[in-house]
Design a protein around this motif. Structure first.
Motif, PDB file in Angstrom:
ATOM      1  N   SER A  62     -19.890   3.398  24.180  1.00  0.00           N
ATOM      2  CA  SER A  62     -20.704   3.253  22.993  1.00  0.00           C
ATOM      3  C   SER A  62     -19.852   2.512  21.967  1.00  0.00           C
ATOM      4  O   SER A  62     -18.736   2.118  22.256  1.00  0.00           O
ATOM      5  N   SER A  63     -20.388   2.351  20.781  1.00  0.00           N
ATOM      6  CA  SER A  63     -19.635   1.702  19.713  1.00  0.00           C
ATOM      7  C   SER A  63     -19.683   2.567  18.465  1.00  0.00           C
ATOM      8  O   SER A  63     -20.691   3.217  18.190  1.00  0.00           O
ATOM      9  N   LYS A  64     -18.595   2.561  17.719  1.00  0.00           N
ATOM     10  CA  LYS A  64     -18.579   3.271  16.434  1.00  0.00           C
ATOM     11  C   LYS A  64     -19.249   2.445  15.339  1.00  0.00           C
ATOM     12  O   LYS A  64     -19.539   2.953  14.273  1.00  0.00           O
ATOM     13  N   ASP A  65     -19.522   1.188  15.615  1.00  0.00           N
ATOM     14  CA  ASP A  65     -20.089   0.267  14.630  1.00  0.00           C
ATOM     15  C   ASP A  65     -21.541  -0.043  15.014  1.00  0.00           C
ATOM     16  O   ASP A  65     -21.789  -0.766  15.978  1.00  0.00           O
ATOM     17  N   ASN A  66     -22.505   0.497  14.254  1.00  0.00           N
ATOM     18  CA  ASN A  66     -23.909   0.302  14.629  1.00  0.00           C
ATOM     19  C   ASN A  66     -24.365  -1.154  14.503  1.00  0.00           C
ATOM     20  O   ASN A  66     -25.396  -1.528  15.036  1.00  0.00           O
ATOM     21  N   ARG A  67     -23.610  -1.998  13.827  1.00  0.00           N
ATOM     22  CA  ARG A  67     -23.969  -3.421  13.734  1.00  0.00           C
ATOM     23  C   ARG A  67     -23.885  -4.115  15.095  1.00  0.00           C
ATOM     24  O   ARG A  67     -24.550  -5.114  15.329  1.00  0.00           O
ATOM     25  N   VAL A  68     -23.088  -3.564  15.996  1.00  0.00           N
ATOM     26  CA  VAL A  68     -22.946  -4.129  17.334  1.00  0.00           C
ATOM     27  C   VAL A  68     -24.293  -4.138  18.053  1.00  0.00           C
ATOM     28  O   VAL A  68     -24.599  -5.030  18.837  1.00  0.00           O
ATOM     29  N   MET A  69     -25.141  -3.166  17.765  1.00  0.00           N
ATOM     30  CA  MET A  69     -26.430  -3.060  18.453  1.00  0.00           C
ATOM     31  C   MET A  69     -27.352  -4.236  18.160  1.00  0.00           C
ATOM     32  O   MET A  69     -28.254  -4.527  18.930  1.00  0.00           O
ATOM     33  N   LYS A  70     -27.127  -4.959  17.071  1.00  0.00           N
ATOM     34  CA  LYS A  70     -27.961  -6.116  16.738  1.00  0.00           C
ATOM     35  C   LYS A  70     -27.571  -7.360  17.539  1.00  0.00           C
ATOM     36  O   LYS A  70     -28.316  -8.320  17.587  1.00  0.00           O
ATOM     37  N   ASP A  71     -26.428  -7.310  18.193  1.00  0.00           N
ATOM     38  CA  ASP A  71     -25.954  -8.422  19.017  1.00  0.00           C
ATOM     39  C   ASP A  71     -26.885  -8.580  20.223  1.00  0.00           C
ATOM     40  O   ASP A  71     -27.321  -7.609  20.815  1.00  0.00           O
ATOM     41  N   GLU A  72     -27.166  -9.813  20.607  1.00  0.00           N
ATOM     42  CA  GLU A  72     -28.053 -10.085  21.749  1.00  0.00           C
ATOM     43  C   GLU A  72     -27.518  -9.510  23.056  1.00  0.00           C
ATOM     44  O   GLU A  72     -28.274  -9.248  23.985  1.00  0.00           O
ATOM     45  N   ARG A  95     -36.707  -1.710  23.036  1.00  0.00           N
ATOM     46  CA  ARG A  95     -35.316  -1.260  23.164  1.00  0.00           C
ATOM     47  C   ARG A  95     -35.167   0.112  22.536  1.00  0.00           C
ATOM     48  O   ARG A  95     -35.983   0.527  21.724  1.00  0.00           O
ATOM     49  N   THR A  96     -34.129   0.792  22.914  1.00  0.00           N
ATOM     50  CA  THR A  96     -33.835   2.116  22.371  1.00  0.00           C
ATOM     51  C   THR A  96     -32.371   2.163  21.965  1.00  0.00           C
ATOM     52  O   THR A  96     -31.505   1.718  22.718  1.00  0.00           O
ATOM     53  N   ILE A  97     -32.112   2.697  20.794  1.00  0.00           N
ATOM     54  CA  ILE A  97     -30.740   2.888  20.323  1.00  0.00           C
ATOM     55  C   ILE A  97     -30.452   4.378  20.305  1.00  0.00           C
ATOM     56  O   ILE A  97     -31.201   5.168  19.740  1.00  0.00           O
ATOM     57  N   PHE A  98     -29.356   4.752  20.957  1.00  0.00           N
ATOM     58  CA  PHE A  98     -28.908   6.139  20.999  1.00  0.00           C
ATOM     59  C   PHE A  98     -27.781   6.315  19.995  1.00  0.00           C
ATOM     60  O   PHE A  98     -26.819   5.558  20.003  1.00  0.00           O
ATOM     61  N   THR A  99     -27.916   7.312  19.127  1.00  0.00           N
ATOM     62  CA  THR A  99     -26.850   7.677  18.199  1.00  0.00           C
ATOM     63  C   THR A  99     -26.275   8.987  18.707  1.00  0.00           C
ATOM     64  O   THR A  99     -27.012   9.951  18.920  1.00  0.00           O
ATOM     65  N   ILE A 100     -24.959   9.010  18.924  1.00  0.00           N
ATOM     66  CA  ILE A 100     -24.312  10.183  19.519  1.00  0.00           C
ATOM     67  C   ILE A 100     -23.371  10.816  18.511  1.00  0.00           C
ATOM     68  O   ILE A 100     -22.472  10.159  17.996  1.00  0.00           O
ATOM     69  N   LYS A 101     -23.597  12.089  18.237  1.00  0.00           N
ATOM     70  CA  LYS A 101     -22.649  12.863  17.433  1.00  0.00           C
ATOM     71  C   LYS A 101     -21.601  13.367  18.423  1.00  0.00           C
ATOM     72  O   LYS A 101     -21.783  14.382  19.077  1.00  0.00           O
ATOM     73  N   ALA A 102     -20.542  12.588  18.547  1.00  0.00           N
ATOM     74  CA  ALA A 102     -19.560  12.812  19.611  1.00  0.00           C
ATOM     75  C   ALA A 102     -18.497  13.830  19.221  1.00  0.00           C
ATOM     76  O   ALA A 102     -18.086  13.914  18.064  1.00  0.00           O
ATOM     77  N   THR A 103     -18.060  14.581  20.219  1.00  0.00           N
ATOM     78  CA  THR A 103     -16.951  15.515  20.054  1.00  0.00           C
ATOM     79  C   THR A 103     -15.796  15.168  20.982  1.00  0.00           C
ATOM     80  O   THR A 103     -14.677  15.574  20.746  1.00  0.00           O
ATOM     81  N   GLU A 104     -16.088  14.402  22.052  1.00  0.00           N
ATOM     82  CA  GLU A 104     -15.060  14.102  23.049  1.00  0.00           C
ATOM     83  C   GLU A 104     -15.049  12.633  23.457  1.00  0.00           C
ATOM     84  O   GLU A 104     -14.824  12.308  24.610  1.00  0.00           O
ATOM     85  N   GLY A 105     -15.306  11.741  22.508  1.00  0.00           N
ATOM     86  CA  GLY A 105     -15.226  10.315  22.797  1.00  0.00           C
ATOM     87  C   GLY A 105     -13.796   9.829  22.661  1.00  0.00           C
ATOM     88  O   GLY A 105     -12.994  10.418  21.937  1.00  0.00           O
ATOM     89  N   HIS A 106     -13.463   8.761  23.374  1.00  0.00           N
ATOM     90  CA  HIS A 106     -12.104   8.220  23.335  1.00  0.00           C
ATOM     91  C   HIS A 106     -12.165   6.766  22.881  1.00  0.00           C
ATOM     92  O   HIS A 106     -12.785   5.928  23.526  1.00  0.00           O
TER      93      HIS A 106
END
Length: 107
Positions: free
Chosen positions: A6-16, A25-36
């Protein structure tokens, strides 16, 4: 079993190369606890990429479907999830059995 990113920057999702600005399209927002965070290892560091372990578990908190009658397909569907700690634990035998059932890729 594979890592998901995933990306920490939601602007990345606008990239083609990701969701873009039009079409279904669907955008998933994840409240992460164990991302690296792997930004410093990524070939495209501006993506601010985060990876999640294989078999990570998530709980869906909300979903929404936005729609503009005049301009259909201009808004993405949205899913907000929270990552659950721990994920699924498998034995080595279960992992080996699962790998054995995957058909080889055609070349």
């Amino acid at each position: 079993f594979e890592f998901k990113s995933s990306s920490k920057d939601n602007r990345v999702m606008k990239d083609e190369n990701f969701c873009g600005l039009e079409g279904p399209r669907t955008i998933f927002t994840i409240k992460a606890t164990e991302g690296h965070d792997i930004k410093f290892f990524s070939s495209i560091s501006k993506e601010s990429e985060v990876v999640f372990r294989p078999l990570s578990l998530y709980e869906v908190l909300t979903t929404s479907q936005l729609y503009n009658v005049l301009e259909p397909d201009t808004f993405p569907d949205a899913v907000v999830m929270k990552q659950l700690s721990g994920g699924i634990k498998y034995t080595e035998e279960e992992v080996a059995g699962a790998a054995a059932t995957v058909p080889p890729a055609e070349v």
